[in-house]
Write a protein that holds these residues in place. Structure first.
Motif, PDB file in Angstrom:
ATOM      1  N   ARG A  54       0.838  -1.193   0.000  1.00 19.60           N
ATOM      2  CA  ARG A  54       0.000   0.000   0.000  1.00 19.60           C
ATOM      3  C   ARG A  54       0.880   1.252   0.000  1.00 19.60           C
ATOM      4  N   THR A  55       1.840   1.274   0.948  1.00 21.93           N
ATOM      5  CA  THR A  55       2.718   2.430   1.063  1.00 21.93           C
ATOM      6  C   THR A  55       3.471   2.637  -0.231  1.00 21.93           C
ATOM      7  N   SER A  56       3.978   1.509  -0.763  1.00 20.50           N
ATOM      8  CA  SER A  56       4.764   1.598  -1.979  1.00 20.50           C
ATOM      9  C   SER A  56       3.935   2.183  -3.103  1.00 20.50           C
ATOM     10  N   SER A  57       2.693   1.668  -3.248  1.00 25.86           N
ATOM     11  CA  SER A  57       1.892   2.125  -4.373  1.00 25.86           C
ATOM     12  C   SER A  57       1.457   3.569  -4.197  1.00 25.86           C
ATOM     13  N   ILE A  58       1.122   3.947  -2.963  1.00 25.33           N
ATOM     14  CA  ILE A  58       0.675   5.324  -2.758  1.00 25.33           C
ATOM     15  C   ILE A  58       1.834   6.289  -2.943  1.00 25.33           C
ATOM     16  N   SER A  59       2.980   5.987  -2.306  1.00 22.94           N
ATOM     17  CA  SER A  59       4.063   6.947  -2.432  1.00 22.94           C
ATOM     18  C   SER A  59       4.608   6.937  -3.845  1.00 22.94           C
ATOM     19  N   SER A  60       4.415   5.836  -4.524  1.00 27.17           N
ATOM     20  CA  SER A  60       4.838   5.783  -5.914  1.00 27.17           C
ATOM     21  C   SER A  60       4.067   6.816  -6.740  1.00 27.17           C
ATOM     22  N   ARG A  61       2.759   6.888  -6.478  1.00 29.41           N
ATOM     23  CA  ARG A  61       1.941   7.880  -7.182  1.00 29.41           C
ATOM     24  C   ARG A  61       2.413   9.290  -6.822  1.00 29.41           C
ATOM     25  N   HIS A  62       2.702   9.471  -5.529  1.00 27.14           N
ATOM     26  CA  HIS A  62       3.130  10.797  -5.075  1.00 27.14           C
ATOM     27  C   HIS A  62       4.479  11.194  -5.647  1.00 27.14           C
ATOM     28  N   THR A  63       5.410  10.241  -5.635  1.00 29.92           N
ATOM     29  CA  THR A  63       6.729  10.582  -6.164  1.00 29.92           C
ATOM     30  C   THR A  63       6.615  10.942  -7.641  1.00 29.92           C
ATOM     31  N   ARG A  64       5.783  10.210  -8.353  1.00 30.01           N
ATOM     32  CA  ARG A  64       5.624  10.520  -9.787  1.00 30.01           C
ATOM     33  C   ARG A  64       5.048  11.918  -9.975  1.00 30.01           C
ATOM     34  N   VAL A  66       5.298  14.485  -7.915  1.00 23.92           N
ATOM     35  CA  VAL A  66       6.324  15.479  -7.565  1.00 23.92           C
ATOM     36  C   VAL A  66       7.324  15.624  -8.715  1.00 23.92           C
ATOM     37  N   ILE A  67       7.757  14.494  -9.226  1.00 24.26           N
ATOM     38  CA  ILE A  67       8.770  14.508 -10.283  1.00 24.26           C
ATOM     39  C   ILE A  67       8.221  15.142 -11.561  1.00 24.26           C
ATOM     40  N   ARG A  68       6.995  14.758 -11.892  1.00 26.45           N
ATOM     41  CA  ARG A  68       6.380  15.282 -13.125  1.00 26.45           C
ATOM     42  C   ARG A  68       6.203  16.795 -13.029  1.00 26.45           C
ATOM     43  N   ARG A  69       5.755  17.232 -11.865  1.00 25.64           N
ATOM     44  CA  ARG A  69       5.523  18.665 -11.670  1.00 25.64           C
ATOM     45  C   ARG A  69       6.844  19.437 -11.786  1.00 25.64           C
ATOM     46  N   HIS A  70       7.875  18.886 -11.187  1.00 26.02           N
ATOM     47  CA  HIS A  70       9.185  19.553 -11.239  1.00 26.02           C
ATOM     48  C   HIS A  70       9.664  19.655 -12.693  1.00 26.02           C
ATOM     49  N   HIS A  71       9.559  18.558 -13.437  1.00 27.92           N
ATOM     50  CA  HIS A  71       9.986  18.577 -14.846  1.00 27.92           C
ATOM     51  C   HIS A  71       9.179  19.595 -15.645  1.00 27.92           C
ATOM     52  N   THR A  72       7.864  19.628 -15.411  1.00 25.82           N
ATOM     53  CA  THR A  72       7.006  20.559 -16.156  1.00 25.82           C
ATOM     54  C   THR A  72       7.397  22.000 -15.861  1.00 25.82           C
ATOM     55  N   LEU A  73       7.597  22.296 -14.584  1.00 29.38           N
ATOM     56  CA  LEU A  73       7.963  23.671 -14.217  1.00 29.38           C
ATOM     57  C   LEU A  73       9.328  24.040 -14.807  1.00 29.38           C
ATOM     58  N   GLN A  74      10.253  23.096 -14.775  1.00 30.66           N
ATOM     59  CA  GLN A  74      11.584  23.363 -15.348  1.00 30.66           C
ATOM     60  C   GLN A  74      11.483  23.669 -16.833  1.00 30.66           C
ATOM     61  N   LYS A  75      10.651  22.898 -17.512  1.00 29.64           N
ATOM     62  CA  LYS A  75      10.507  23.119 -18.964  1.00 29.64           C
ATOM     63  C   LYS A  75       9.876  24.478 -19.241  1.00 29.64           C
ATOM     64  N   ARG A  76       8.848  24.793 -18.480  1.00 25.48           N
ATOM     65  CA  ARG A  76       8.186  26.089 -18.699  1.00 25.48           C
ATOM     66  C   ARG A  76       9.143  27.242 -18.376  1.00 25.48           C
ATOM     67  N   LEU A  77       9.934  27.046 -17.321  1.00 26.22           N
ATOM     68  CA  LEU A  77      10.902  28.076 -16.944  1.00 26.22           C
ATOM     69  C   LEU A  77      11.948  28.261 -18.054  1.00 26.22           C
ATOM     70  N   SER A  78      12.403  27.150 -18.585  1.00 24.72           N
ATOM     71  CA  SER A  78      13.399  27.222 -19.650  1.00 24.72           C
ATOM     72  C   SER A  78      12.841  27.967 -20.861  1.00 24.72           C
ATOM     73  N   ARG A  79      11.572  27.685 -21.193  1.00 27.09           N
ATOM     74  CA  ARG A  79      10.938  28.354 -22.341  1.00 27.09           C
ATOM     75  C   ARG A  79      10.758  29.847 -22.053  1.00 27.09           C
ATOM     76  N   SER A  99       7.210  24.511  -4.409  1.00 24.67           N
ATOM     77  CA  SER A  99       6.959  23.070  -4.469  1.00 24.67           C
ATOM     78  C   SER A  99       8.124  22.265  -3.892  1.00 24.67           C
ATOM     79  N   GLY A 100       9.079  22.956  -3.311  1.00 24.35           N
ATOM     80  CA  GLY A 100      10.172  22.245  -2.641  1.00 24.35           C
ATOM     81  C   GLY A 100      11.456  22.200  -3.456  1.00 24.35           C
TER      82      GLY A 100
END
Ligand SMILES: C[S@@+](CC[C@H](N)C(=O)[O-])C[C@H]1O[C@@H](n2cnc3c(N)ncnc32)[C@H](O)[C@@H]1O
Length: 410
Positions: A54-64, A66-79, A99-100
């Motif tokens: 349960r923990t693995s699956s839930i935090s897996s969703r959360h980590t994804r 967090v990571i996706r949001r960071h990548h998106t913001l980085q890309k938008r910032l770069s543009r 966002s940390g």
């Protein structure tokens, strides 16, 4: 020519979306405290689901997320920066901060690498260079044995009593000098989150780790794009009195770079960090290149003690042919299997134009791993034979539902 060879294997891995392309990795997360930030409790969906699952699956969703949001913001910032939109850039910087920032992203990545999710990608690298590691691990005892033999041979010299004639005196046995053991592999890990991964192999590796943000004392905080070149005139390019590396690890770093040009530049830059030596594999009989001759002397005793991998537990998959120096490249599987602008054969062309030849590839559901041998003469040959050297943004794999991951080489 790589275009004919088409050396990367296509796979049928499920690679629908970049969103699922998240690293697995190591870190038994007991030490990270990551659960506080990223872990979420909650009722299980089925009565048979264990807490760990349960923990693995839930935090897996959360980590994804967090990571996706960071990548998106980085890309938008770069543009925004590229467009000179300073207002938007500032706003995005603040969003990233809120966002940390990189710290939270790294924590999410570390949790994403936990053993229960498949472990650390560096395990694949050590498996692929197992022969090179083995020959180094075994060389020390062998070296000591050779030394003992030599001592024994030296002591067999004798003189026949009362006979001064050199002709009749047995010649001193000349033992051939013991072959110097291959020096430990010098590995540069770019984008390192841990100092205790599988790359630490006693007697066989010396690992230098760098990252944009250091998360441990053994990780130097520096941008690889500004990292001094081995031949830097200031001398800052040397490490442990030597220049260059046998192995570069670029695991889930290229996809962190927010723009296609930047990715091309990063790949190009990797070629500048290898040792001059085009050293042979474990079957090599040649002496190490002069500049690397005394590397062993630089290995501190307290190094390479953590995160040991028992190589005997791993499959031997290396072929014994030349593999050094080499680049280990890991990308989220969708970047290469579901992109409009990148495919395994296109990556093969790009890499060939830089002097790289694929030695190993492997795709799992989430990740695409590859190992590339670098040889500058291959680049020369590529150019001589009219191989493609410029790779603009060009749709090569059209289709709905594909992503836009791209690498541009000017
Ligand atoms: C997703 S983590 C990957 C960590 C680890 N290598 C792995 O395979 O899981 C990406 C890391 O690359 C680092 N990184 C990205 N660009 C970098 C650069 N130009 N120089 C050094 N580190 C970089 C980031 O700071 C981040 O810690």
């Amino acid at each position: 020519m790589a275009s004919k060879k088409s050396r990367s294997k296509n796979t049928s891995a499920s690679t629908k979306s970049l969103k699922s392309g998240r690293p697995p990795l190591l870190l038994p997360s007991s030490s990270s405290g990551g659960g506080k930030v990223l872990g979420v409790g909650g009722p299980s969906s089925t009565s048979t689901t264990t807490t760990a699952q349960r923990t693995s699956s839930i935090s897996s969703r959360h980590t994804r997320t967090v990571i996706r949001r960071h990548h998106t913001l980085q890309k938008r910032l770069s543009r925004a920066r590229a467009a000179g939109d300073l207002g938007l850039a500032r706003q995005l910087e603040l969003e990233l901060e809120a966002s940390g920032g990189l710290a939270t992203y790294q924590l999410a990545s570390t949790v994403g690498q936990s053993a229960e999710r498949g472990g650390d990608s560096s395990r694949v690298l050590v498996q692929w260079i197992k022969d090179e590691l083995d020959v180094r691990r075994k060389s020390r005892p062998r070296q000591q044995r050779n030394q003992k033999d030599q001592d024994r041979n030296s002591s067999t010299t004798f003189v026949i009593a009362g006979d001064d004639d050199d002709q009749t005196r047995p010649k001193k046995q000349k033992a051939s000098p013991p072959r110097p053991p291959p020096p430990p592999l010098r590995i540069l890990e770019i984008g390192a989150l841990s100092t205790t991964n599988a790359l630490n192999v006693v007697d066989a590796t010396q690992v230098r780790r760098i990252d944009l943000r250091s998360s441990a004392s053994g990780i130097e905080e520096i941008d690889f794009m500004k990292f001094p070149l081995p031949n830097d005139p200031t001398g800052k390019g040397s490490w442990k009195n030597q220049k260059g590396y046998d192995v570069l690890s670029l695991s889930l770093v290229l996809n962190y770079v927010p723009d296609a040009h930047g990715r091309g530049e990063m790949l190009k830059r990797t070629t500048l960090f290898f040792t001059d030596s085009t050293s042979d594999s474990s079957t090599s009989t040649s002496a190490p290149a002069l500049e690397n001759k005394d590397r062993n002397q630089d290995v501190p005793d307290d190094e390479n003690v953590n995160g040991l991998v028992d190589l005997d537990d791993l499959d031997t998959t290396t072929s014994g042919s030349k593999s050094l120096p080499c680049l280990f490249l890991v990308l989220p599987a969708p970047t290469i299997h579901n992109s409009r602008y990148l495919t395994p054969s296109h990556l093969d062309l790009i890499m060939s134009s830089l002097g790289y030849t694929a030695r190993k590839t492997k795709t799992t559901q989430k990740l695409h791993y590859s190992l590339w041998r670098y040889d500058p003469t291959e680049k020369d040959r590529w150019v001589r034979e009219g191989g493609q050297t410029v790779f603009p943004k060009k749709e090569i794999n059209p289709g709905a539902g594909r992503n836009n991951f791209c690498i541009i080489i000017d």
